[in-house]
Design an enzyme around this catalytic site. Structure first.
Site, PDB file in Angstrom:
ATOM      1  N   SER A 113     -15.076 -30.429 -50.201  1.00 30.46           N
ATOM      2  CA  SER A 113     -13.737 -29.924 -50.459  1.00 30.46           C
ATOM      3  C   SER A 113     -13.300 -30.081 -51.907  1.00 30.46           C
ATOM      4  CB  SER A 113     -12.766 -30.612 -49.510  1.00 30.46           C
ATOM      5  OG  SER A 113     -11.505 -30.040 -49.617  1.00 30.46           O
ATOM      6  N   HIS A 114     -12.223 -30.837 -52.094  1.00 24.78           N
ATOM      7  CA  HIS A 114     -11.622 -30.984 -53.414  1.00 24.78           C
ATOM      8  C   HIS A 114     -12.293 -32.075 -54.243  1.00 24.78           C
ATOM      9  CE1 HIS A 114     -10.020 -33.560 -50.386  1.00 24.78           C
ATOM     10  NE2 HIS A 114      -9.668 -34.417 -51.310  1.00 24.78           N
ATOM     11  N   ASP A 278      -9.022 -24.873 -53.905  1.00 24.78           N
ATOM     12  CA  ASP A 278      -9.888 -26.038 -54.124  1.00 24.78           C
ATOM     13  C   ASP A 278     -11.373 -25.681 -54.006  1.00 24.78           C
ATOM     14  OD1 ASP A 278      -9.917 -25.554 -51.397  1.00 24.78           O
ATOM     15  OD2 ASP A 278     -10.241 -27.663 -50.907  1.00 24.78           O
ATOM     16  N   ASP A 280     -13.664 -25.648 -51.629  1.00 28.56           N
ATOM     17  CA  ASP A 280     -14.157 -24.788 -50.550  1.00 28.56           C
ATOM     18  C   ASP A 280     -13.149 -23.725 -50.112  1.00 28.56           C
ATOM     19  OD1 ASP A 280     -12.550 -26.812 -49.498  1.00 28.56           O
ATOM     20  OD2 ASP A 280     -13.479 -26.679 -47.528  1.00 28.56           O
ATOM     21  N   ASP A 282      -9.974 -23.825 -48.992  1.00 31.76           N
ATOM     22  CA  ASP A 282      -9.009 -23.913 -47.890  1.00 31.76           C
ATOM     23  C   ASP A 282      -7.657 -24.470 -48.327  1.00 31.76           C
ATOM     24  OD1 ASP A 282      -9.852 -26.501 -48.185  1.00 31.76           O
ATOM     25  OD2 ASP A 282     -10.537 -26.770 -46.127  1.00 31.76           O
ATOM     26  N   ARG A 283      -7.586 -25.045 -49.530  1.00 30.48           N
ATOM     27  CA  ARG A 283      -6.297 -25.573 -49.991  1.00 30.48           C
ATOM     28  C   ARG A 283      -5.616 -24.592 -50.948  1.00 30.48           C
ATOM     29  NH1 ARG A 283      -6.527 -32.023 -50.854  1.00 30.48           N
ATOM     30  NH2 ARG A 283      -7.596 -32.511 -48.915  1.00 30.48           N
ATOM     31  N   LYS A 377      -7.483 -24.171 -42.496  1.00 27.46           N
ATOM     32  CA  LYS A 377      -6.450 -23.824 -43.460  1.00 27.46           C
ATOM     33  C   LYS A 377      -7.070 -22.835 -44.446  1.00 27.46           C
ATOM     34  CE  LYS A 377      -7.090 -28.121 -46.130  1.00 27.46           C
ATOM     35  NZ  LYS A 377      -7.844 -29.052 -45.306  1.00 27.46           N
TER      36      LYS A 377
HETATM   37  C1  G16 Z   1      -9.216 -32.514 -45.003  1.00 31.65           C
HETATM   38  C2  G16 Z   1      -8.739 -31.930 -43.727  1.00 31.65           C
HETATM   39  C3  G16 Z   1      -7.243 -31.771 -43.777  1.00 31.65           C
HETATM   40  C4  G16 Z   1      -6.586 -33.078 -44.091  1.00 31.65           C
HETATM   41  C5  G16 Z   1      -7.186 -33.677 -45.324  1.00 31.65           C
HETATM   42  C6  G16 Z   1      -6.678 -35.079 -45.429  1.00 31.65           C
HETATM   43  O1  G16 Z   1      -8.947 -31.619 -46.046  1.00 31.65           O
HETATM   44  O2  G16 Z   1      -9.324 -30.658 -43.530  1.00 31.65           O
HETATM   45  O3  G16 Z   1      -6.814 -31.244 -42.578  1.00 31.65           O
HETATM   46  O4  G16 Z   1      -5.228 -32.934 -44.330  1.00 31.65           O
HETATM   47  O5  G16 Z   1      -8.580 -33.731 -45.213  1.00 31.65           O
HETATM   48  O6  G16 Z   1      -7.342 -35.781 -46.351  1.00 31.65           O
HETATM   49  P1  G16 Z   1      -7.168 -37.343 -46.413  1.00 31.65           P
HETATM   50  O7  G16 Z   1      -7.701 -37.909 -45.130  1.00 31.65           O
HETATM   51  O8  G16 Z   1      -7.970 -37.691 -47.623  1.00 31.65           O
HETATM   52  O9  G16 Z   1      -5.710 -37.593 -46.594  1.00 31.65           O
HETATM   53  P2  G16 Z   1     -10.107 -31.038 -46.944  1.00 31.65           P
HETATM   54  O10 G16 Z   1      -9.426 -30.005 -47.800  1.00 31.65           O
HETATM   55  O11 G16 Z   1     -10.580 -32.250 -47.706  1.00 31.65           O
HETATM   56  O12 G16 Z   1     -11.121 -30.493 -46.010  1.00 31.65           O
END
Ligand code: G16
Length: 544
Positions: A113-114, A278, A280, A282-283, A377
């Site tokens: 992800s990010h 971000d 991937d 989704d953000r 998302k």
């Molecule tokens: C992931 C999940 C999200 C969640 C986030 C929380 O995001 O897909 O639904 O809100 O983690 O991250 P943390 O546990 O670090 O607060 P992503 O964009 O990293 O896939």
């Protein structure tokens, strides 16, 4: 094809977090590490032989190597078709869409992800189920159990697949389909939003925009949709070429990391609309000239205006937000008479509500919003939603936000992150917090009286599954909240998040700086958790 059985021994650190398994690339490169996890996924599935599996990633370092390994293990385990994005690239929402439109059995997404990418940075893998969404906890628990006892995996003895040529390849009974990563997703967006209106608004110069792809997966998606299909000038998409190390940046769309965009949007001659996504895809982060829209406000404003968007013109069935997301959307739901759900952090918790038709829109404070169009998302979807809103309302982002606050009041909000905290120290902080909870209700801190103090548990309204320990909440009589939560996506030590929120009805105070408005709650949070004292840090690592 020849299938080999390879003996292996378990690793003890393969418990998937909020969003799959995320570790340093070097961890994934250990002998049999990825192989064990992939075989454990398949060991936890039933009756998938002959079906399709979607595979793609955000292009970060190790993406291509990982895909070749996954192809060989999937082939050996009996999948009938592998649908893979050209170059191994697919955004997370695009994978979700492809699973759904192809009636695939599931999908594997390669991304952290990010989190940053590169040989010494992060990699990740997650499995999505047939509705297109992240696997539920029941599945990830079974997967983890499997990974602790695994003794062998099956691997096909085939040459590496050409990931770059679009079309079908056959290896015995297995079909490998390499697809254009963007086309199906772009078609879906064109069905949801008013592309003609957007084209006109952009060509007449009513909307000027800048999209920061942060050298991550949304580059090709944003260029095709914003520049080629909607006619935004070339160069609208900045940092648009996906790089294995994201150009050395941190592909997290917030004002700290999307610095170039932020400078543009707060600079002279700022465009009317700015956005970023971000690693991937989704953000999302939404900005206007001289204004940043918090993700919590973004969700509330989307819910309040959904009927202006073609796909939601008939209305929405309900909304949901993760527990630490501000209560702004709750106010909209109340006014519109819509059901509103509070779920634990993690997109997987929205899946059942979306499948059951109980909600249409959902979102999280962590820069995520989405709808029932997929089960992830979706960064570009949110950008197009806001563009459609601006075009339809013919108002600036600033005016839309101010008007919303005028009608509903403002939920002033911020999040403080402390990253890479020693695990024992983090656990100590949480033990200390837990020990205070039972005595807090009724206590008064200046104008703030504690209404409740607990650890959030969630019972899924559709399947009645219960998730415990989803963050510590301290709620006050005036609606303010302080929430403490350990991140499920960090890869070094523990990341402690403190979420702070206060409601302001008085419109003369809506322009306040969030840190100043929340100063008392910020001090109170430190009084409860003593993170500065226990870690010796003076400031959070990131404030969003
Ligand atoms: C992931 C999940 C999200 C969640 C986030 C929380 O995001 O897909 O639904 O809100 O983690 O991250 P943390 O546990 O670090 O607060 P992503 O964009 O990293 O896939």
């Amino acid at each position: 094809m020849q299938i080999n059985t390879q003996s292996t021994t378990p690793y003890d650190d393969q418990k998937p977090g909020t969003s799959g398994l995320r570790k340093k690339v070097t961890v994934f490169q250990q002998t049999n590490y990825l192989e064990n996890f992939v075989q454990s996924i398949f060991n936890s599935l039933q009756d998938f032989q002959g079906t399709s599996l979607v595979i793609g990633g955000d292009g970060r370092f190790f993406n291509r190597e990982a895909i070749q390994i996954i192809i060989k293990i999937a082939a050996a385990n009996g999948f009938g078709e592998l649908i893979i994005g050209q170059g191994g690239l697919l955004s997370t929402p695009a994978v979700s869409n492809l699973i759904r439109i192809n009636n695939a059995f599931g999908g594997i997404i390669l991304s952290a992800s990010h989190n940053p990418g590169g040989p010494d940075e992060d990699f990740g893998i997650k499995y999505n189920v047939s509705n297109g969404g992240p696997a539920p906890e029941k599945f990830t628990d079974a997967l983890y159990e499997n990974s602790t006892t695994i003794s062998e995996y099956q691997i096909a003895d085939i040459v590496d697949v050409d990931l770059d040529s679009i079309g079908q390849q056959k290896i015995d009974d297995l079909v490998i389909t390499i697809i254009d990563p963007v086309s199906d997703y772009a078609d879906l967006m064109a069905k949801i939003f008013d592309f003609d209106l957007l084209k006109n608004s952009i060509s007449y110069g009513y909307i000027t925009l800048c999209f920061d792809a942060m050298h991550a997966i949304t580059g090709p998606y944003a260029k095709r949709i914003l520049e080629d299909l909607l006619g935004a000038p070339k160069g609208t998409v900045i940092n648009g070429i996906p790089l294995e190390d994201f150009g050395g940046g941190h592909p997290d769309p917030n004002m700290a990391h999307a610095e170039e965009l932020t400078n543009t949007m707060f600079g002279e001659n700022a465009p009317t609309f700015g956005a970023a996504s971000d690693g991937d895809g989704d953000r999302n982060m939404i900005m206007g000239a001289n204004i940043f829209v918090t993700p919590s406000d973004s969700l509330a404003i989307m819910a309040a205006n959904a009927q202006l968007i073609p796909a939601y013109a008939k209305g929405i069935s309900g909304v949901a937000r993760s527990m630490p997301t501000s209560q702004a959307v709750d106010r909209v739901a109340k006014k519109l008479g819509l059901p509103c759900f509070e779920t634990p952090t993690g997109w997987k918790f929205f899946g059942n509500l979306l499948d059951d038709g109980q909600i249409t829109l959902c979102g999280e404070e962590s820069f995520g919003s989405g709808s029932d169009h997929v089960r992830e998302k979706d960064g570009l979807w949110a950008v197009l939603f806001w563009l459609n809103l601006v075009a339809k309302k013919r108002q600036s982002i600033e005016d839309i936000v101010n008007e919303h606050w005028e009608s509903f009041g403002r939920d002033i909000y911020c999040r403080h992150d402390y990253e890479a905290v020693d695990l024992d120290v983090a656990n100590g902080i949480f033990d200390h917090l837990r020990s205070q909870l039972s005595g807090l209700a009724g206590q008064k801190f200046s104008d703030y009286t504690v209404k409740y103090a607990d650890e959030f548990s969630y019972t899924d309204p559709v399947d009645n599954s219960v998730s415990h320990n989803q963050g510590i909440r301290i709620g006050f009589e005036n609606g303010s909240r302080i929430i403490f939560r350990l991140s499920g996506t960090g890869t070094v030590g523990a990341t402690l998040r403190i979420y702070l929120e206060k409601y302001e009805a008085d419109s003369s105070k809506h322009g306040q700086d969030a840190q100043e408005a929340l100063a008392f709650l910020i001090d109170l949070a430190e009084q409860f958790c003593k993170i500065k004292k226990r870690t010796g840090r003076t400031e959070p690592t990131v404030i969003t």
